[in-house]
Design a protein around this motif. Structure first.
Motif, PDB file in Angstrom:
ATOM      1  N   VAL A  44       0.853  -1.179   0.000  1.00 29.68           N
ATOM      2  CA  VAL A  44       0.000   0.000   0.000  1.00 29.68           C
ATOM      3  C   VAL A  44       0.895   1.237   0.000  1.00 29.68           C
ATOM      4  O   VAL A  44       1.712   1.418   0.896  1.00 29.68           O
ATOM      5  N   LEU A  45       0.748   2.077  -1.032  1.00 22.93           N
ATOM      6  CA  LEU A  45       1.529   3.311  -1.123  1.00 22.93           C
ATOM      7  C   LEU A  45       0.858   4.461  -0.384  1.00 22.93           C
ATOM      8  O   LEU A  45       1.518   5.323   0.175  1.00 22.93           O
ATOM      9  N   GLY A  46      -0.461   4.475  -0.409  1.00 19.84           N
ATOM     10  CA  GLY A  46      -1.209   5.548   0.222  1.00 19.84           C
ATOM     11  C   GLY A  46      -2.691   5.366  -0.039  1.00 19.84           C
ATOM     12  O   GLY A  46      -3.110   4.356  -0.588  1.00 19.84           O
ATOM     13  N   PHE A  47      -3.477   6.354   0.359  1.00 18.01           N
ATOM     14  CA  PHE A  47      -4.919   6.265   0.162  1.00 18.01           C
ATOM     15  C   PHE A  47      -5.503   7.645  -0.066  1.00 18.01           C
ATOM     16  O   PHE A  47      -4.881   8.664   0.223  1.00 18.01           O
ATOM     17  N   PHE A  48      -6.721   7.638  -0.609  1.00 20.06           N
ATOM     18  CA  PHE A  48      -7.432   8.867  -0.907  1.00 20.06           C
ATOM     19  C   PHE A  48      -8.522   9.063   0.141  1.00 20.06           C
ATOM     20  O   PHE A  48      -9.269   8.141   0.458  1.00 20.06           O
ATOM     21  N   VAL A  49      -8.602  10.286   0.640  1.00 21.38           N
ATOM     22  CA  VAL A  49      -9.551  10.618   1.703  1.00 21.38           C
ATOM     23  C   VAL A  49     -10.503  11.686   1.182  1.00 21.38           C
ATOM     24  O   VAL A  49     -10.082  12.667   0.568  1.00 21.38           O
ATOM     25  N   SER A  50     -11.797  11.493   1.427  1.00 22.37           N
ATOM     26  CA  SER A  50     -12.807  12.447   1.005  1.00 22.37           C
ATOM     27  C   SER A  50     -13.845  12.620   2.099  1.00 22.37           C
ATOM     28  O   SER A  50     -14.160  11.674   2.824  1.00 22.37           O
ATOM     29  N   ALA A  51     -14.368  13.823   2.213  1.00 19.24           N
ATOM     30  CA  ALA A  51     -15.457  14.079   3.151  1.00 19.24           C
ATOM     31  C   ALA A  51     -16.775  13.560   2.593  1.00 19.24           C
ATOM     32  O   ALA A  51     -17.756  13.420   3.315  1.00 19.24           O
ATOM     33  N   TYR A  52     -16.791  13.255   1.282  1.00 15.61           N
ATOM     34  CA  TYR A  52     -17.966  12.702   0.628  1.00 15.61           C
ATOM     35  C   TYR A  52     -17.661  11.287   0.199  1.00 15.61           C
ATOM     36  O   TYR A  52     -16.601  11.017  -0.336  1.00 15.61           O
ATOM     37  N   ARG A  53     -18.604  10.384   0.408  1.00 13.46           N
ATOM     38  CA  ARG A  53     -18.396   8.986   0.007  1.00 13.46           C
ATOM     39  C   ARG A  53     -19.340   8.617  -1.109  1.00 13.46           C
ATOM     40  O   ARG A  53     -20.501   8.965  -1.090  1.00 13.46           O
ATOM     41  N   ALA A  54     -18.813   7.894  -2.070  1.00 12.83           N
ATOM     42  CA  ALA A  54     -19.624   7.350  -3.159  1.00 12.83           C
ATOM     43  C   ALA A  54     -19.244   5.876  -3.281  1.00 12.83           C
ATOM     44  O   ALA A  54     -18.371   5.521  -4.051  1.00 12.83           O
ATOM     45  N   PRO A  55     -19.874   5.006  -2.495  1.00 11.93           N
ATOM     46  CA  PRO A  55     -19.459   3.605  -2.462  1.00 11.93           C
ATOM     47  C   PRO A  55     -19.563   2.880  -3.800  1.00 11.93           C
ATOM     48  O   PRO A  55     -18.922   1.866  -3.981  1.00 11.93           O
ATOM     49  N   ILE A  56     -20.310   3.412  -4.742  1.00 11.71           N
ATOM     50  CA  ILE A  56     -20.409   2.738  -6.039  1.00 11.71           C
ATOM     51  C   ILE A  56     -19.130   2.865  -6.846  1.00 11.71           C
ATOM     52  O   ILE A  56     -18.945   2.179  -7.827  1.00 11.71           O
ATOM     53  N   LEU A  57     -18.219   3.755  -6.457  1.00  7.88           N
ATOM     54  CA  LEU A  57     -17.012   3.996  -7.236  1.00  7.88           C
ATOM     55  C   LEU A  57     -15.752   3.435  -6.581  1.00  7.88           C
ATOM     56  O   LEU A  57     -14.653   3.838  -6.921  1.00  7.88           O
ATOM     57  N   LEU A  58     -15.865   2.525  -5.671  1.00  2.00           N
ATOM     58  CA  LEU A  58     -14.712   2.031  -4.938  1.00  2.00           C
ATOM     59  C   LEU A  58     -13.943   0.976  -5.719  1.00  2.00           C
ATOM     60  O   LEU A  58     -13.820  -0.165  -5.316  1.00  2.00           O
ATOM     61  N   GLY A  59     -13.405   1.358  -6.854  1.00  2.00           N
ATOM     62  CA  GLY A  59     -12.567   0.459  -7.626  1.00  2.00           C
ATOM     63  C   GLY A  59     -13.315  -0.485  -8.550  1.00  2.00           C
ATOM     64  O   GLY A  59     -12.700  -1.109  -9.397  1.00  2.00           O
ATOM     65  N   VAL A  60     -14.623  -0.623  -8.404  1.00  3.68           N
ATOM     66  CA  VAL A  60     -15.363  -1.575  -9.232  1.00  3.68           C
ATOM     67  C   VAL A  60     -15.587  -1.048 -10.640  1.00  3.68           C
ATOM     68  O   VAL A  60     -15.979  -1.787 -11.524  1.00  3.68           O
ATOM     69  N   THR A  61     -15.341   0.227 -10.887  1.00  2.75           N
ATOM     70  CA  THR A  61     -15.568   0.806 -12.202  1.00  2.75           C
ATOM     71  C   THR A  61     -14.322   0.752 -13.069  1.00  2.75           C
ATOM     72  O   THR A  61     -14.328   1.262 -14.174  1.00  2.75           O
ATOM     73  N   ARG A  62     -13.256   0.143 -12.581  1.00  2.00           N
ATOM     74  CA  ARG A  62     -12.018   0.043 -13.360  1.00  2.00           C
ATOM     75  C   ARG A  62     -11.936  -1.316 -14.037  1.00  2.00           C
ATOM     76  O   ARG A  62     -12.407  -2.308 -13.517  1.00  2.00           O
ATOM     77  N   ASP A  63     -11.289  -1.333 -15.199  1.00  2.00           N
ATOM     78  CA  ASP A  63     -11.069  -2.611 -15.870  1.00  2.00           C
ATOM     79  C   ASP A  63      -9.847  -3.295 -15.244  1.00  2.00           C
ATOM     80  O   ASP A  63      -9.189  -2.704 -14.384  1.00  2.00           O
ATOM     81  N   PRO A  64      -9.535  -4.534 -15.615  1.00  2.00           N
ATOM     82  CA  PRO A  64      -8.405  -5.236 -14.996  1.00  2.00           C
ATOM     83  C   PRO A  64      -7.064  -4.510 -15.132  1.00  2.00           C
ATOM     84  O   PRO A  64      -6.170  -4.701 -14.317  1.00  2.00           O
ATOM     85  N   GLY A  65      -6.917  -3.637 -16.119  1.00  2.00           N
ATOM     86  CA  GLY A  65      -5.684  -2.870 -16.283  1.00  2.00           C
ATOM     87  C   GLY A  65      -5.643  -1.618 -15.431  1.00  2.00           C
ATOM     88  O   GLY A  65      -4.677  -0.879 -15.442  1.00  2.00           O
ATOM     89  N   GLY A  66      -6.722  -1.344 -14.667  1.00  2.00           N
ATOM     90  CA  GLY A  66      -6.770  -0.169 -13.802  1.00  2.00           C
ATOM     91  C   GLY A  66      -7.250   1.093 -14.493  1.00  2.00           C
ATOM     92  O   GLY A  66      -7.183   2.178 -13.932  1.00  2.00           O
ATOM     93  N   ARG A  67      -7.769   0.977 -15.718  1.00  2.00           N
ATOM     94  CA  ARG A  67      -8.222   2.137 -16.474  1.00  2.00           C
ATOM     95  C   ARG A  67      -9.720   2.345 -16.285  1.00  2.00           C
ATOM     96  O   ARG A  67     -10.460   1.413 -16.049  1.00  2.00           O
ATOM     97  N   MET A  68     -10.154   3.615 -16.441  1.00  2.00           N
ATOM     98  CA  MET A  68     -11.568   3.954 -16.350  1.00  2.00           C
ATOM     99  C   MET A  68     -12.008   4.595 -17.660  1.00  2.00           C
ATOM    100  O   MET A  68     -11.213   5.204 -18.356  1.00  2.00           O
ATOM    101  N   SER A  69     -13.299   4.488 -17.954  1.00  2.00           N
ATOM    102  CA  SER A  69     -13.839   5.152 -19.136  1.00  2.00           C
ATOM    103  C   SER A  69     -13.850   6.666 -18.893  1.00  2.00           C
ATOM    104  O   SER A  69     -13.744   7.129 -17.762  1.00  2.00           O
ATOM    105  N   TRP A  70     -14.018   7.439 -19.931  1.00  2.00           N
ATOM    106  CA  TRP A  70     -14.033   8.899 -19.800  1.00  2.00           C
ATOM    107  C   TRP A  70     -15.195   9.363 -18.932  1.00  2.00           C
ATOM    108  O   TRP A  70     -15.066  10.306 -18.162  1.00  2.00           O
ATOM    109  N   PHE A  71     -16.344   8.676 -19.055  1.00  2.00           N
ATOM    110  CA  PHE A  71     -17.496   9.063 -18.254  1.00  2.00           C
ATOM    111  C   PHE A  71     -17.250   8.801 -16.765  1.00  2.00           C
ATOM    112  O   PHE A  71     -17.575   9.624 -15.915  1.00  2.00           O
TER     113      PHE A  71
END
Length: 111
Positions: A44-71
Motif C-alpha cells: 500500500v503506497l497511500g490512500f485517498f480521503v474524502s469528506a464525501y463517500r460514493a461507495p459505487i465507485l470504490l474500484g469496481v468501475t475500473r477494468d483489470p488494467g486499472g483504467r476507467m472510461s471517460w465518463f
C-alpha cells in the motif's frame, strides 16, 4: 496496518484532531521482490480521503488494467472534488476504524 478491504471507509483524523474524511480508495503497487509462486504480494503506497463517500465507485468501475472510461473519470472528479491523497509515511497510527495522521490537514496533497 489493516488490509486494503479494511481501510475503505475508515475515518481519518489529522495531527491536530480535525476530521479529514473517510478513506475512499487505496493506491497499491505490486511488490516484485515478495512474489511467492502464484501468489502476488502488494504494498500500500497511500490512500485517498474524502469528506464525501460514493461507495459505487470504490474500484469496481475500473477494468483489470486499472483504467476507467471517460465518463467514469468525469464522475469521479465531480464526486471526489477536494479529496486528499495521504502517503503511508504520514500515518501515525491506525486501529478501531480510525487512522491518525502525523501531519495537519492543510499540509495534505489535494487531488
Amino acid at each position: 496496518m489493516a488490509g486494503v478491504g479494511d481501510l475503505i471507509g475508515q475515518s481519518v483524523w489529522d495531527s491536530t484532531g480535525v476530521w479529514v474524511g473517510q478513506i475512499v480508495d487505496v493506491r497499491v503497487v505490486k511488490d516484485r521482490a515478495a512474489t511467492f509462486g502464484m501468489q502476488e504480494q502488494f504494498e500500500v503506497l497511500g490512500f485517498f480521503v474524502s469528506a464525501y463517500r460514493a461507495p459505487i465507485l470504490l474500484g469496481v468501475t475500473r477494468d483489470p488494467g486499472g483504467r476507467m472510461s471517460w465518463f467514469t473519470q468525469l464522475l469521479v472528479r465531480v464526486l471526489y472534488a477536494g479529496s486528499n491523497y495521504v502517503p503511508m509515511e504520514d500515518v501515525a497510527s491506525s486501529g478501531g476504524g480510525e487512522v491518525m495522521l502525523s501531519r495537519p490537514r492543510r499540509a495534505l496533497q489535494r487531488v
